[in-house]
Design a protein around this motif. Sequence first.
Motif, PDB file in Angstrom:
ATOM      1  N   LYS A 160       0.867  -1.175   0.000  1.00  0.00           N
ATOM      2  CA  LYS A 160       0.000   0.000   0.000  1.00  0.00           C
ATOM      3  C   LYS A 160       0.910   1.234   0.000  1.00  0.00           C
ATOM      4  CE  LYS A 160      -3.667   2.290   2.513  1.00  0.00           C
ATOM      5  NZ  LYS A 160      -4.508   2.279   3.712  1.00  0.00           N
ATOM      6  N   TRP A 161       0.867   1.978  -1.092  1.00  0.00           N
ATOM      7  CA  TRP A 161       1.782   3.094  -1.294  1.00  0.00           C
ATOM      8  C   TRP A 161       1.142   4.416  -0.910  1.00  0.00           C
ATOM      9  CZ3 TRP A 161       6.596   1.652  -2.143  1.00  0.00           C
ATOM     10  CH2 TRP A 161       6.814   0.369  -2.650  1.00  0.00           C
ATOM     11  N   ARG A 162       2.004   5.344  -0.479  1.00  0.00           N
ATOM     12  CA  ARG A 162       1.562   6.700  -0.176  1.00  0.00           C
ATOM     13  C   ARG A 162       2.671   7.659  -0.584  1.00  0.00           C
ATOM     14  NH1 ARG A 162       3.410   9.212   4.446  1.00  0.00           N
ATOM     15  NH2 ARG A 162       4.724   7.966   5.808  1.00  0.00           N
ATOM     16  N   PRO A 163       2.336   8.935  -0.787  1.00  0.00           N
ATOM     17  CA  PRO A 163       3.370   9.887  -1.184  1.00  0.00           C
ATOM     18  C   PRO A 163       4.174  10.368   0.018  1.00  0.00           C
ATOM     19  CG  PRO A 163       1.249  10.961  -1.127  1.00  0.00           C
ATOM     20  CD  PRO A 163       1.000   9.510  -0.836  1.00  0.00           C
ATOM     21  N   LEU A 164       5.433  10.654  -0.215  1.00  0.00           N
ATOM     22  CA  LEU A 164       6.303  11.282   0.767  1.00  0.00           C
ATOM     23  C   LEU A 164       6.912  12.502   0.086  1.00  0.00           C
ATOM     24  CD1 LEU A 164       7.873  11.368   3.474  1.00  0.00           C
ATOM     25  CD2 LEU A 164       9.652  10.028   2.311  1.00  0.00           C
ATOM     26  N   VAL A 165       6.600  13.672   0.596  1.00  0.00           N
ATOM     27  CA  VAL A 165       7.118  14.917   0.021  1.00  0.00           C
ATOM     28  C   VAL A 165       8.393  15.281   0.757  1.00  0.00           C
ATOM     29  CG1 VAL A 165       6.640  17.339  -0.459  1.00  0.00           C
ATOM     30  CG2 VAL A 165       4.780  15.661  -0.546  1.00  0.00           C
ATOM     31  N   GLN A 166       9.491  15.387   0.006  1.00  0.00           N
ATOM     32  CA  GLN A 166      10.773  15.799   0.565  1.00  0.00           C
ATOM     33  C   GLN A 166      11.277  16.977  -0.244  1.00  0.00           C
ATOM     34  OE1 GLN A 166      13.271  12.270   0.563  1.00  0.00           O
ATOM     35  NE2 GLN A 166      12.719  11.889   2.692  1.00  0.00           N
ATOM     36  N   GLY A 167      11.092  18.160   0.288  1.00  0.00           N
ATOM     37  CA  GLY A 167      11.461  19.366  -0.444  1.00  0.00           C
ATOM     38  C   GLY A 167      10.571  19.519  -1.660  1.00  0.00           C
ATOM     39  N   ARG A 168      11.179  19.576  -2.828  1.00  0.00           N
ATOM     40  CA  ARG A 168      10.421  19.715  -4.079  1.00  0.00           C
ATOM     41  C   ARG A 168      10.146  18.383  -4.758  1.00  0.00           C
ATOM     42  NH1 ARG A 168      13.605  24.820  -6.776  1.00  0.00           N
ATOM     43  NH2 ARG A 168      13.070  26.308  -5.143  1.00  0.00           N
ATOM     44  N   THR A 169      10.576  17.300  -4.143  1.00  0.00           N
ATOM     45  CA  THR A 169      10.429  15.979  -4.752  1.00  0.00           C
ATOM     46  C   THR A 169       9.417  15.146  -3.976  1.00  0.00           C
ATOM     47  OG1 THR A 169      12.756  16.090  -5.404  1.00  0.00           O
ATOM     48  CG2 THR A 169      11.701  13.945  -5.533  1.00  0.00           C
ATOM     49  N   VAL A 170       8.639  14.353  -4.708  1.00  0.00           N
ATOM     50  CA  VAL A 170       7.668  13.438  -4.104  1.00  0.00           C
ATOM     51  C   VAL A 170       8.089  12.011  -4.445  1.00  0.00           C
ATOM     52  CG1 VAL A 170       5.248  12.747  -3.977  1.00  0.00           C
ATOM     53  CG2 VAL A 170       5.838  15.146  -4.409  1.00  0.00           C
TER      54      VAL A 170
END
Length: 89
Positions: free
Chosen positions: A26-36
């Motif tokens: 089960k995937w989810r987004p991880l926002v790190q700075g300007r990258t997801v």
Amino acid sequence: MVEIPLPHGYVALIDDEDEARVRQHKWRPLVQGRTVYAIARLRRLRGRQRTIYMHRLIVEAKRGERVAHRDRNGLNNSRSNLDVRNLLK
């Protein structure tokens, strides 16, 4: 090319041959700075939560290996877009 929908309207791209393995999680987004990036939580190991990045799962990256996205899009996880580098050399 297969699209993997993530919460909040994000979509990860993978190659057809990786679909079966990727869909096991089960995937989810991880926002790190300007990258997801796409991440999944794995079962606890010795009481610690484990997290895996989709791009590392696809190329079966080991410790000490860095996986870079050639187009700098953290959700484009097609094999042709992933570059594995060994940091220990």
